[in-house]
Design a protein around this motif. Structure first.
Motif, PDB file in Angstrom:
ATOM      1  N   ALA A   1      54.792  39.681  39.209  1.00  0.00           N
ATOM      2  CA  ALA A   1      54.857  39.070  37.720  1.00  0.00           C
ATOM      3  C   ALA A   1      54.325  37.647  38.136  1.00  0.00           C
ATOM      4  N   VAL A   2      54.895  36.954  39.173  1.00  0.00           N
ATOM      5  CA  VAL A   2      54.811  35.529  39.458  1.00  0.00           C
ATOM      6  C   VAL A   2      53.249  35.276  39.912  1.00  0.00           C
ATOM      7  N   LEU A   3      52.730  36.265  40.696  1.00  0.00           N
ATOM      8  CA  LEU A   3      51.449  36.289  41.186  1.00  0.00           C
ATOM      9  C   LEU A   3      50.387  36.394  39.880  1.00  0.00           C
ATOM     10  N   GLU A   4      50.698  37.372  39.115  1.00  0.00           N
ATOM     11  CA  GLU A   4      49.870  37.551  37.689  1.00  0.00           C
ATOM     12  C   GLU A   4      49.865  36.614  36.888  1.00  0.00           C
ATOM     13  N   GLU A   5      51.183  35.853  36.752  1.00  0.00           N
ATOM     14  CA  GLU A   5      51.139  34.670  35.741  1.00  0.00           C
ATOM     15  C   GLU A   5      50.256  33.401  36.416  1.00  0.00           C
ATOM     16  N   ALA A   6      50.307  33.437  37.844  1.00  0.00           N
ATOM     17  CA  ALA A   6      49.695  32.118  38.297  1.00  0.00           C
ATOM     18  C   ALA A   6      47.864  32.631  38.236  1.00  0.00           C
ATOM     19  N   LEU A   7      47.556  33.767  38.452  1.00  0.00           N
ATOM     20  CA  LEU A   7      46.191  34.619  38.269  1.00  0.00           C
ATOM     21  C   LEU A   7      45.684  34.204  37.101  1.00  0.00           C
ATOM     22  N   SER A   8      46.608  34.323  35.908  1.00  0.00           N
ATOM     23  CA  SER A   8      46.349  34.169  34.426  1.00  0.00           C
ATOM     24  C   SER A   8      45.815  32.823  33.979  1.00  0.00           C
ATOM     25  N   ARG A   9      46.177  31.761  35.171  1.00  0.00           N
ATOM     26  CA  ARG A   9      45.744  30.539  34.610  1.00  0.00           C
ATOM     27  C   ARG A   9      44.557  30.065  35.326  1.00  0.00           C
ATOM     28  N   SER A  10      43.777  30.935  36.139  1.00  0.00           N
ATOM     29  CA  SER A  10      42.512  31.026  36.815  1.00  0.00           C
ATOM     30  C   SER A  10      41.502  31.548  35.899  1.00  0.00           C
TER      31      SER A  10
ATOM     32  N   ARG B   1      57.221  32.992  30.400  1.00  0.00           N
ATOM     33  CA  ARG B   1      55.830  33.342  30.753  1.00  0.00           C
ATOM     34  C   ARG B   1      55.965  34.426  31.975  1.00  0.00           C
ATOM     35  N   VAL B   2      56.826  34.300  32.740  1.00  0.00           N
ATOM     36  CA  VAL B   2      56.869  35.278  33.926  1.00  0.00           C
ATOM     37  C   VAL B   2      57.226  36.548  33.500  1.00  0.00           C
ATOM     38  N   VAL B   3      58.033  36.687  32.469  1.00  0.00           N
ATOM     39  CA  VAL B   3      58.566  38.142  31.982  1.00  0.00           C
ATOM     40  C   VAL B   3      57.322  38.791  31.106  1.00  0.00           C
TER      41      VAL B   3
ATOM     42  N   ALA C   1      54.048  38.109  31.964  1.00  0.00           N
ATOM     43  CA  ALA C   1      53.300  38.599  33.021  1.00  0.00           C
ATOM     44  C   ALA C   1      53.767  39.996  33.530  1.00  0.00           C
ATOM     45  N   MET C   2      55.301  40.106  33.767  1.00  0.00           N
ATOM     46  CA  MET C   2      55.877  41.115  34.227  1.00  0.00           C
ATOM     47  C   MET C   2      55.625  42.551  33.274  1.00  0.00           C
ATOM     48  N   VAL C   3      55.250  42.525  32.019  1.00  0.00           N
ATOM     49  CA  VAL C   3      54.949  43.397  31.149  1.00  0.00           C
ATOM     50  C   VAL C   3      53.736  43.869  31.866  1.00  0.00           C
ATOM     51  N   THR C   4      52.710  43.005  32.097  1.00  0.00           N
ATOM     52  CA  THR C   4      51.411  43.356  32.329  1.00  0.00           C
ATOM     53  C   THR C   4      51.404  44.213  33.999  1.00  0.00           C
ATOM     54  N   THR C   5      52.257  43.595  34.662  1.00  0.00           N
ATOM     55  CA  THR C   5      52.204  44.204  36.072  1.00  0.00           C
ATOM     56  C   THR C   5      52.901  45.285  36.343  1.00  0.00           C
ATOM     57  N   LEU C   6      54.094  45.641  35.646  1.00  0.00           N
ATOM     58  CA  LEU C   6      54.540  46.898  35.618  1.00  0.00           C
ATOM     59  C   LEU C   6      53.783  47.856  34.727  1.00  0.00           C
ATOM     60  N   ASP C   7      52.955  47.544  33.915  1.00  0.00           N
ATOM     61  CA  ASP C   7      52.032  48.518  33.274  1.00  0.00           C
ATOM     62  C   ASP C   7      51.025  49.029  34.520  1.00  0.00           C
ATOM     63  N   LEU C   8      50.621  47.961  35.285  1.00  0.00           N
ATOM     64  CA  LEU C   8      49.742  48.338  36.094  1.00  0.00           C
ATOM     65  C   LEU C   8      50.250  49.255  37.221  1.00  0.00           C
ATOM     66  N   ILE C   9      51.626  49.080  37.614  1.00  0.00           N
ATOM     67  CA  ILE C   9      52.353  50.035  38.438  1.00  0.00           C
ATOM     68  C   ILE C   9      52.435  51.156  38.167  1.00  0.00           C
ATOM     69  N   ALA C  10      52.719  51.243  36.869  1.00  0.00           N
ATOM     70  CA  ALA C  10      52.792  52.695  36.022  1.00  0.00           C
ATOM     71  C   ALA C  10      51.509  53.371  36.107  1.00  0.00           C
ATOM     72  N   GLN C  11      50.450  52.869  35.998  1.00  0.00           N
ATOM     73  CA  GLN C  11      49.065  53.391  36.110  1.00  0.00           C
ATOM     74  C   GLN C  11      48.497  53.512  37.507  1.00  0.00           C
ATOM     75  N   ARG C  12      49.306  53.075  38.693  1.00  0.00           N
ATOM     76  CA  ARG C  12      49.013  53.186  39.779  1.00  0.00           C
ATOM     77  C   ARG C  12      47.718  52.376  40.272  1.00  0.00           C
ATOM     78  N   ARG C  13      47.661  51.279  39.248  1.00  0.00           N
ATOM     79  CA  ARG C  13      46.569  50.125  39.647  1.00  0.00           C
ATOM     80  C   ARG C  13      47.097  48.993  40.645  1.00  0.00           C
ATOM     81  N   PHE C  14      48.294  49.062  40.481  1.00  0.00           N
ATOM     82  CA  PHE C  14      49.004  48.010  41.767  1.00  0.00           C
ATOM     83  C   PHE C  14      49.934  48.954  42.377  1.00  0.00           C
ATOM     84  N   SER C  15      50.161  48.606  43.559  1.00  0.00           N
ATOM     85  CA  SER C  15      51.017  49.600  44.357  1.00  0.00           C
ATOM     86  C   SER C  15      51.768  48.666  45.444  1.00  0.00           C
TER      87      SER C  15
END
Length: 308
Positions: free
Chosen positions: A117-126, A255-257, A259-273
């Protein structure tokens, strides 16, 4: 319960304590997995034995075993992950509004919510968009996580930079187009740089210098690595190239939480492992061994996790 606390330089001790009781807006979690984070490495190396013991561990996933009076969204038995502390223990209290469900079918060690989530939050500001040329400088745990997160945006080119050949090979298996050593950058990447977006994940000044050299004029450099110790010198050529420099650190839990919603969804979809990232597992009695392995950073090491 048992809890591991830092009592001196490179020295942890497991102690027995009464089980904590959650406040009305908290849940009590049986810790099933807790990541060992590089941000705690300096404390582990240098903790003053005359100071109060330090309780580490903030990358928690576990099972809810008690619920505060106001934490009615959660029930005993729920698997959760989120933002917490003192996670090198059998049990940990967590704020009810800072945890989310572990995706169905994903083991806790592969569902640590906070780091990605920390990585995704940082990436979201790029300015991440399809067709951009992107470079990731530093291919340790954070860099490998970023490779996976960036890939879903379909970059035109995804370059990785790291001096370690084992890390470069691992990153190529996760979707890089090209992986090179800092001293082996092709001529096409030198001079004014060629990358629209550069993500720095080294946490050291030489990594910042390499990252800065890769950014094109009016491109973006996102500093995501931990530069909290010592000096982080920025190349002033970035000023004259008109580069936008983004501070990838986020001090805001909301903000981190999000971003965590997004990343846990990616994990559930096997788009992040986490499967290719969690390379080492330890018990509560092996905290010092876990930090030592992180410090040594051998060719087979990416991420260590304490598991119950």
């Amino acid at each position: 319960m048992r809890l591991s606390q830092l009592v001196g330089p490179r020295t942890s001790k497991v102690v027995s304590l009464p089980d904590p009781v959650p406040a009305p807006d908290q849940v009590l979690v049986e810790v099933l997995a807790c990541g060992v984070c590089t941000s705690d490495l300096s404390a582990w190396r240098r903790h003053d034995p005359g100071a109060e013991p330090l309780r580490l561990g903030h990358e928690i996933a576990g099972r809810v075993v008690a619920v505060g009076a106001h934490a009615t969204r959660w029930a005993v038995g729920d698997l959760v992950t989120g933002l917490g502390g003192e996670g090198f223990a059998d049990l940990a209290v967590m704020d009810a509004n800072a945890v989310l469900p572990v995706p169905t079918g994903i083991e806790p060690a592969h569902a640590l919510g906070e780091p990605v989530a920390v990585l995704e939050e940082a990436l979201s500001r790029s300015p991440v968009a399809t067709g951009l040329r992107v470079a990731v400088v530093g291919l340790g745990f954070m860099g490998l996580g970023l490779v996976q997160l960036v890939n879903r945006h379909a970059p035109a080119r995804l370059l990785g930079v790291d001096p370690d050949p084992a890390r470069r090979r691992r990153a190529l298996s996760l979707g890089l187009d090209e992986a090179v050593a800092p001293d082996g950058l092709p001529a096409e990447y030198q001079g004014d740089g060629r990358m629209d977006l550069v993500l720095e994940a080294t946490g050291v000044t030489p990594g910042l210098a390499t990252a800065g050299s890769l950014v094109r004029p009016f491109g973006t450099l996102n500093v995501i690595g931990y530069h909290h110790a010592g000096e982080a010198k920025m190349d002033m050529d970035l000023w004259y190239k008109g580069v936008t420099v983004v501070n990838g650190f986020c001090p805001d839990r909301t903000r981190v939480v999000a971003a965590m919603v997004t990343t846990l969804d990616l994990i559930a979809q096997r788009r992040f492992s986490y499967a290719p990232l969690v390379t080492h597992r330890y018990t509560l009695d092996q905290v010092d061994e876990a930090f030592a392995s992180m410090e040594d950073a051998g060719p087979d090491f990416v991420k260590g996790v304490l598991v119950a």
